[in-house]
Motif scaffolding. Structure first.
Motif, mmCIF file in Angstrom:
data_model
loop_
_atom_site.group_PDB
_atom_site.id
_atom_site.type_symbol
_atom_site.label_atom_id
_atom_site.label_comp_id
_atom_site.label_asym_id
_atom_site.label_seq_id
_atom_site.Cartn_x
_atom_site.Cartn_y
_atom_site.Cartn_z
ATOM 1 N N VAL A 323 0.819 -1.208 0.000
ATOM 2 C CA VAL A 323 0.000 0.000 0.000
ATOM 3 C C VAL A 323 0.858 1.266 0.000
ATOM 4 O O VAL A 323 0.511 2.268 -0.646
ATOM 5 N N VAL A 324 1.993 1.251 0.690
ATOM 6 C CA VAL A 324 2.852 2.437 0.749
ATOM 7 C C VAL A 324 3.412 2.741 -0.635
ATOM 8 O O VAL A 324 3.397 3.892 -1.086
ATOM 9 N N ARG A 325 3.900 1.713 -1.325
ATOM 10 C CA ARG A 325 4.427 1.912 -2.676
ATOM 11 C C ARG A 325 3.332 2.375 -3.631
ATOM 12 O O ARG A 325 3.555 3.259 -4.469
ATOM 13 N N LEU A 326 2.155 1.783 -3.504
ATOM 14 C CA LEU A 326 1.047 2.161 -4.374
ATOM 15 C C LEU A 326 0.632 3.609 -4.144
ATOM 16 O O LEU A 326 0.414 4.367 -5.104
ATOM 17 N N ALA A 327 0.543 4.009 -2.878
ATOM 18 C CA ALA A 327 0.130 5.375 -2.562
ATOM 19 C C ALA A 327 1.134 6.384 -3.111
ATOM 20 O O ALA A 327 0.754 7.411 -3.698
ATOM 21 N N GLU A 328 2.428 6.104 -2.949
ATOM 22 C CA GLU A 328 3.447 7.023 -3.426
ATOM 23 C C GLU A 328 3.459 7.087 -4.949
ATOM 24 O O GLU A 328 3.607 8.164 -5.544
ATOM 25 N N ALA A 329 3.288 5.920 -5.591
ATOM 26 C CA ALA A 329 3.261 5.889 -7.057
ATOM 27 C C ALA A 329 2.084 6.701 -7.595
ATOM 28 O O ALA A 329 2.217 7.430 -8.590
ATOM 29 N N PHE A 330 0.927 6.602 -6.934
ATOM 30 C CA PHE A 330 -0.239 7.352 -7.385
ATOM 31 C C PHE A 330 -0.056 8.847 -7.148
ATOM 32 O O PHE A 330 -0.504 9.665 -7.952
ATOM 33 N N ARG A 331 0.591 9.210 -6.049
ATOM 34 C CA ARG A 331 0.834 10.632 -5.809
ATOM 35 C C ARG A 331 1.729 11.216 -6.897
ATOM 36 O O ARG A 331 1.464 12.310 -7.411
ATOM 37 N N ARG A 332 2.771 10.490 -7.245
ATOM 38 C CA ARG A 332 3.671 10.985 -8.293
ATOM 39 C C ARG A 332 2.938 11.055 -9.627
ATOM 40 O O ARG A 332 3.108 12.007 -10.386
ATOM 41 N N ARG A 333 2.131 10.041 -9.895
ATOM 42 C CA ARG A 333 1.407 9.991 -11.169
ATOM 43 C C ARG A 333 0.435 11.152 -11.291
ATOM 44 O O ARG A 333 0.345 11.808 -12.331
ATOM 45 N N ARG A 334 -0.308 11.446 -10.231
ATOM 46 C CA ARG A 334 -1.287 12.523 -10.286
ATOM 47 C C ARG A 334 -0.611 13.891 -10.290
ATOM 48 O O ARG A 334 -1.103 14.838 -10.898
ATOM 49 N N ALA A 335 0.535 14.001 -9.612
ATOM 50 C CA ALA A 335 1.211 15.294 -9.557
ATOM 51 C C ALA A 335 1.839 15.648 -10.902
ATOM 52 O O ALA A 335 1.856 16.820 -11.298
ATOM 53 N N ALA A 336 2.353 14.641 -11.606
ATOM 54 C CA ALA A 336 3.046 14.900 -12.868
ATOM 55 C C ALA A 336 2.100 14.894 -14.054
ATOM 56 O O ALA A 336 2.262 15.664 -15.000
ATOM 57 N N GLY A 337 1.083 14.038 -14.031
ATOM 58 C CA GLY A 337 0.204 13.887 -15.185
ATOM 59 C C GLY A 337 0.877 13.065 -16.263
ATOM 60 O O GLY A 337 2.091 13.141 -16.463
ATOM 61 N N GLY A 338 0.118 12.236 -16.952
ATOM 62 C CA GLY A 338 0.662 11.404 -18.009
ATOM 63 C C GLY A 338 0.880 12.198 -19.286
ATOM 64 O O GLY A 338 0.463 13.353 -19.399
ATOM 65 N N PRO A 339 1.524 11.579 -20.279
ATOM 66 C CA PRO A 339 1.772 12.265 -21.553
ATOM 67 C C PRO A 339 0.498 12.764 -22.218
ATOM 68 O O PRO A 339 0.459 13.888 -22.727
ATOM 69 N N ALA A 340 -0.549 11.945 -22.219
ATOM 70 C CA ALA A 340 -1.795 12.356 -22.864
ATOM 71 C C ALA A 340 -2.436 13.517 -22.118
ATOM 72 O O ALA A 340 -2.990 14.443 -22.721
ATOM 73 N N GLU A 341 -2.354 13.489 -20.786
ATOM 74 C CA GLU A 341 -2.923 14.587 -19.992
ATOM 75 C C GLU A 341 -2.187 15.889 -20.272
ATOM 76 O O GLU A 341 -2.783 16.967 -20.335
ATOM 77 N N GLN A 342 -0.868 15.806 -20.465
ATOM 78 C CA GLN A 342 -0.087 16.992 -20.781
ATOM 79 C C GLN A 342 -0.448 17.529 -22.171
ATOM 80 O O GLN A 342 -0.518 18.734 -22.385
ATOM 81 N N THR A 343 -0.666 16.612 -23.124
ATOM 82 C CA THR A 343 -1.087 17.022 -24.460
ATOM 83 C C THR A 343 -2.440 17.726 -24.403
ATOM 84 O O THR A 343 -2.654 18.759 -25.038
ATOM 85 N N PHE A 344 -3.365 17.156 -23.626
ATOM 86 C CA PHE A 344 -4.688 17.751 -23.482
ATOM 87 C C PHE A 344 -4.579 19.143 -22.869
ATOM 88 O O PHE A 344 -5.234 20.092 -23.314
#
Length: 417
Positions: A323-344
């Motif tokens: 759960v700790v790894r998952l929570a941190e991975a999701f925080r980084r993912r939401r903070a940075a945004g994926g490539p498609a989100e950046q394009t949008f």
């Protein structure tokens, strides 16, 4: 020639009279995901790809294939999604004063995510697109408009087609990244429908090197938490969309960028339309009103995502080994945004990723510590009760003062002015 004229008419049509050719956007997004039935591709005028057989009944997602791919979902996988959402809702029960918001569950293909969320994308994008299309029409000199007469509308239609085509590509890319209906923090799907996108969850889990069942259950927890929030805070959906509208209203069109882009369009070389990029034609006004609108939007997104992250981490607790790894991975993912989100974001001038997510999560944790689960969730009772941006700086002090103010109000009673 008949086929060409038919496609030309379709390109310049804007069904519903809006600023964006959403039919074209949907077709381009679908082509980005799956290509055409049997792999055949028809070509739209000006180089825009259209699935072969467009205008015919759509093929089931399981029968389609294409550049990105859209894997079919089998009965076992649908059952696993339904079970994960059921278990997630059960785990959330003691951690939220808001009851379950799930009326039904769904396992969506990428194409189903696209079709199920397109109505909300239309509401989000049309106001910005209208200003871009209007700016394109304004490029035609006044004296020339009188000479062109009804043909002037073709400039507007061209703008709607340009925007629709590029928006379709961005949404098609986003469909290959999102993990659930509520993944980007906005209420995109139908109310009460908790939906996961198994193909994207599988790819995301492989990148984390975490057991797929854990990843699916963690995503299910986040989706179920989103459903509780938007299902039982009746004003929240309108509040978030209004915040987006208020921010979008302050975005202005860079007419020089549009003029430069359109200057590269050569009517004798239709394929050149593919090279016209609309990214960067929008920029926010640097005004107090726009800064305030941006602050409201960022605060709303952060509070939503922070609450979801907090209650999910409490619910997962010792149940999920990673759960700790998952929570941190999701925080980084939401903070940075994926490539498609950046394009949008570049295309419509609107970033949907929440800032200060870590601080917002800590704020909700402090409120739980001082007010308990019920007291914390009571703050969702009205938008004026929610923490403001200043609360992120010192969550403990804010939580303590919030509790003291509530206790004082309870002691004074309802007769206090």
């Amino acid at each position: 020639m008949q086929r060409f004229l038919s496609q030309l008419q379709q390109l310049f049509a804007t069904p519903g009279g809006g600023p964006v050719n959403w039919d074209l956007a949907r077709q381009v997004a679908q082509a980005h995901l799956t290509g055409g039935p049997g792999g055949g591709m028809g070509q739209m005028p000006f180089g825009l790809s259209l699935p072969a057989g467009a205008g015919e009944p759509a093929q089931p997602a399981a029968e389609q294939s294409g550049p990105v791919g859209d894997p079919a979902i089998g009965p076992a996988e649908r059952g696993a999604v339904a079970e994960a959402l059921r278990l997630a809702d059960l785990w959330l029960e003691p951690e939220s004063a808001l009851p379950s918001g799930i009326a039904s569950t769904a396992a969506w293909t990428r194409s189903e995510w696209l079709s199920s969320t397109l109505d909300v994308w239309r509401k989000l994008c049309d106001p910005v697109a209208a200003r871009m299309v209007s700016a394109m029409a304004d490029l035609v000199p006044e004296e020339m408009r009188a000479q062109l007469g009804p043909m002037t509308s073709m400039v507007t239609s061209l703008g709607g087609a340009l925007f629709g085509g590029q928006l379709g590509t961005a949404l098609g890319s986003l469909a290959a990244e999102v993990l659930s209906a509520g993944d980007i923090g906005l209420p995109l799907g139908p109310a009460g429908v908790a939906a996961l996108v198994p193909a994207n969850i599988k790819e995301y889990g492989q990148g984390l090197e975490i057991d797929g069942d854990q990843v699916r259950l963690y995503v299910a927890l986040r989706e179920a938490a989103h459903q509780r929030l938007f299902g039982h805070v009746p004003w929240l959906r309108g509040h978030v969309l209004a915040a987006v509208d208020a921010y979008a209203a302050g975005i202005h069109v860079n007419r020089e960028a549009i003029e430069e882009a359109m200057g590269r369009f050569d009517p004798t070389n239709p394929e050149g339309m593919q090279e016209i990029a609309l990214e960067g034609v929008f920029s926010p006004e640097d005004s107090p009103q726009q800064k305030a609108a941006l602050a409201r939007l960022e605060t709303a997104l952060a509070l939503i995502e922070g609450w979801v992250s907090h209650v999910v981490e409490r619910a997962a607790g010792d149940r999920l080994p990673d759960v700790v790894r998952l929570a941190e991975a999701f925080r980084r993912r939401r903070a940075a945004g994926g490539p498609a989100e950046q394009t949008f974001a570049a295309l419509v001038g609107l970033e949907l990723r929440p800032r200060r997510l870590r601080e917002a999560t800590a704020l909700w944790a402090a409120l739980t510590e001082h007010r308990g689960v019920s007291g914390r969730d009571a703050l969702w009772g009205h938008p004026d009760l929610l923490p403001d941006e200043d609360a992120f700086a010192d969550p403990q002090t804010y939580a303590q003062s919030s509790l003291e103010l509530t206790n004082l109000e309870n002691e004074l009673g309802d007769d206090t002015p």
